[in-house]
Enzyme design. Structure first.
Site, mmCIF file in Angstrom:
data_model
loop_
_atom_site.group_PDB
_atom_site.id
_atom_site.type_symbol
_atom_site.label_atom_id
_atom_site.label_comp_id
_atom_site.label_asym_id
_atom_site.label_seq_id
_atom_site.Cartn_x
_atom_site.Cartn_y
_atom_site.Cartn_z
ATOM 1 N N ARG A 100 -37.103 -63.696 -45.705
ATOM 2 C CA ARG A 100 -36.503 -64.160 -44.530
ATOM 3 C C ARG A 100 -37.238 -65.278 -44.121
ATOM 4 O O ARG A 100 -38.522 -65.527 -44.497
ATOM 5 C CB ARG A 100 -36.290 -63.027 -43.486
ATOM 6 N N HIS B 162 -35.916 -59.844 -50.114
ATOM 7 C CA HIS B 162 -35.224 -60.677 -49.067
ATOM 8 C C HIS B 162 -36.428 -61.556 -48.407
ATOM 9 O O HIS B 162 -37.176 -61.031 -47.777
ATOM 10 C CB HIS B 162 -34.417 -60.207 -47.922
ATOM 11 N N HIS C 156 -38.894 -53.034 -47.524
ATOM 12 C CA HIS C 156 -39.747 -52.168 -46.491
ATOM 13 C C HIS C 156 -41.092 -51.531 -47.094
ATOM 14 O O HIS C 156 -41.785 -50.919 -46.065
ATOM 15 C CB HIS C 156 -38.505 -51.075 -46.171
ATOM 16 N N GLU D 243 -32.776 -62.470 -52.474
ATOM 17 C CA GLU D 243 -31.945 -62.669 -51.252
ATOM 18 C C GLU D 243 -32.365 -63.625 -50.395
ATOM 19 O O GLU D 243 -33.654 -63.551 -50.053
ATOM 20 C CB GLU D 243 -31.864 -61.209 -50.456
ATOM 21 N N ARG E 129 -40.627 -61.797 -42.103
ATOM 22 C CA ARG E 129 -40.979 -60.377 -41.391
ATOM 23 C C ARG E 129 -41.400 -59.254 -42.375
ATOM 24 O O ARG E 129 -42.339 -58.274 -42.052
ATOM 25 C CB ARG E 129 -39.856 -59.947 -40.721
ATOM 26 N N THR F 198 -29.434 -57.348 -42.331
ATOM 27 C CA THR F 198 -28.338 -58.447 -42.465
ATOM 28 C C THR F 198 -26.937 -57.742 -42.101
ATOM 29 O O THR F 198 -26.494 -56.724 -42.555
ATOM 30 C CB THR F 198 -28.035 -58.463 -43.811
ATOM 31 N N GLU G 104 -21.614 -59.653 -53.800
ATOM 32 C CA GLU G 104 -21.994 -58.365 -53.519
ATOM 33 C C GLU G 104 -21.214 -57.997 -52.316
ATOM 34 O O GLU G 104 -21.298 -58.630 -51.111
ATOM 35 C CB GLU G 104 -23.498 -58.517 -53.268
ATOM 36 N N HIS H 126 -25.911 -52.069 -49.248
ATOM 37 C CA HIS H 126 -26.285 -52.170 -47.805
ATOM 38 C C HIS H 126 -25.966 -51.036 -47.127
ATOM 39 O O HIS H 126 -24.658 -50.537 -47.173
ATOM 40 C CB HIS H 126 -25.596 -53.325 -46.853
ATOM 41 N N ASN I 73 -34.380 -52.552 -53.596
ATOM 42 C CA ASN I 73 -34.558 -53.221 -52.766
ATOM 43 C C ASN I 73 -36.030 -53.025 -51.863
ATOM 44 O O ASN I 73 -36.076 -51.871 -51.229
ATOM 45 C CB ASN I 73 -33.584 -53.640 -51.535
#
Ligand code: PXP
Length: 235
Positions: free
Chosen positions: A44, A42, A9, A69, A48, A100, A150, A190, A6
């Site tokens: 969103r 993801h 970031h 995602e 963000r 999340t 998941e 996660h 992922n």
């Protein structure tokens, strides 16, 4: 077991200055070269970190599977249908959360999620539902037509190193076993990091782990390629 990296970031860092550095696509290409089977992003509602243009650029340039995602909204459904990623992972989304926070409530949102899965399947997009290790939610996921679940490993990650770890770990183990018994394929993610991830190997039949924050954090010290390779070695 496959690794999905992922890279949200990387985009968080880029957006901190509003420019183009570090490049999300370059990061994805490095993860792919290091052996990641999937790149997870993801998108969103508040954009963000990952932006629409990132998803389009990834789709155009990557060989690795793109796992998008997204929340179960009409806007995200339409984006997914137009980009057609390899897979979509449906997640709950609250505007003010840092990340999340819990699994999707498939039981409560059964109609909406079933319809979304049907729409995504019409474009041959594989659908995964991000849920807590809860047997009722797993059953509802299968009934709704999901291909994968998941399992949310956040509670396990928080409990790691405490006397609650076994309880949380066994929940994941039992959940994976039950899901597989009713025909679902199982991923997890996660809060997984270089310390707690090894336990995931003890859960039989897990297909893929989606890991973000710990890999991007480690990359600051050893570089992204090495950070991905180190994680691949552990799983
Ligand atoms: N899987 C899902 C569904 C997520 O929402 C996230 C966080 O964006 C992750 C995996 C990765 O979590 P982490 O960044 O803690 O590794």
């Amino acid at each position: 077991m496959n690794l999905g990296v992922n890279i949200d970031h990387v985009a968080t860092l880029r957006n901190a200055r509003g420019g183009a550095e570090p490049c999300v696509l370059d990061a994805a290409l490095i993860c792919e070269m290091a052996g990641a089977a999937a790149i997870t992003v993801h998108l969103r509602e508040d954009r963000r970190h990952i932006k629409d243009a990132d998803v389009i650029a990834l789709k155009k340039n990557l060989k690795a599977n793109i796992n998008l995602e997204m929340a179960a909204t009409d806007e995200m459904r339409d984006i997914a249908l137009s980009v057609a990623p390899y897979s979509c992972c449906i997640v709950p989304e609250k505007r003010l959360e840092l990340t999340t926070e819990g699994g999707l409530n498939v039981v409560q949102n059964f109609e909406k999620i079933s319809k979304l899965i049907e729409a995504l399947h019409s474009k041959n997009i594989i659908v995964s539902l991000f849920i807590d290790p809860d047997l009722e939610q797993i059953k509802a996921s299968a009934d709704a037509g999901a291909d994968y679940i998941e399992l949310h490993t956040g509670s396990f990650a928080n409990a790691f190193g405490t006397d609650k770890c076994d309880i949380e770990f066994n929940k994941l183990k039992d959940a994976a076993k039950y899901a597989q018994s009713i025909g679902l394929k199982v991923n997890a993610g996660h809060g997984l990091n270089y310390e707690n991830v090894s336990l995931m190997k003890e859960i039989e039949g897990l297909c893929e782990l989606n890991i973000g924050h710990s890999i991007v954090s480690r990359a600051i010290f050893v570089g992204l390629e090495m950070a991905v390779k180190e994680m691949m070695d552990l799983i």
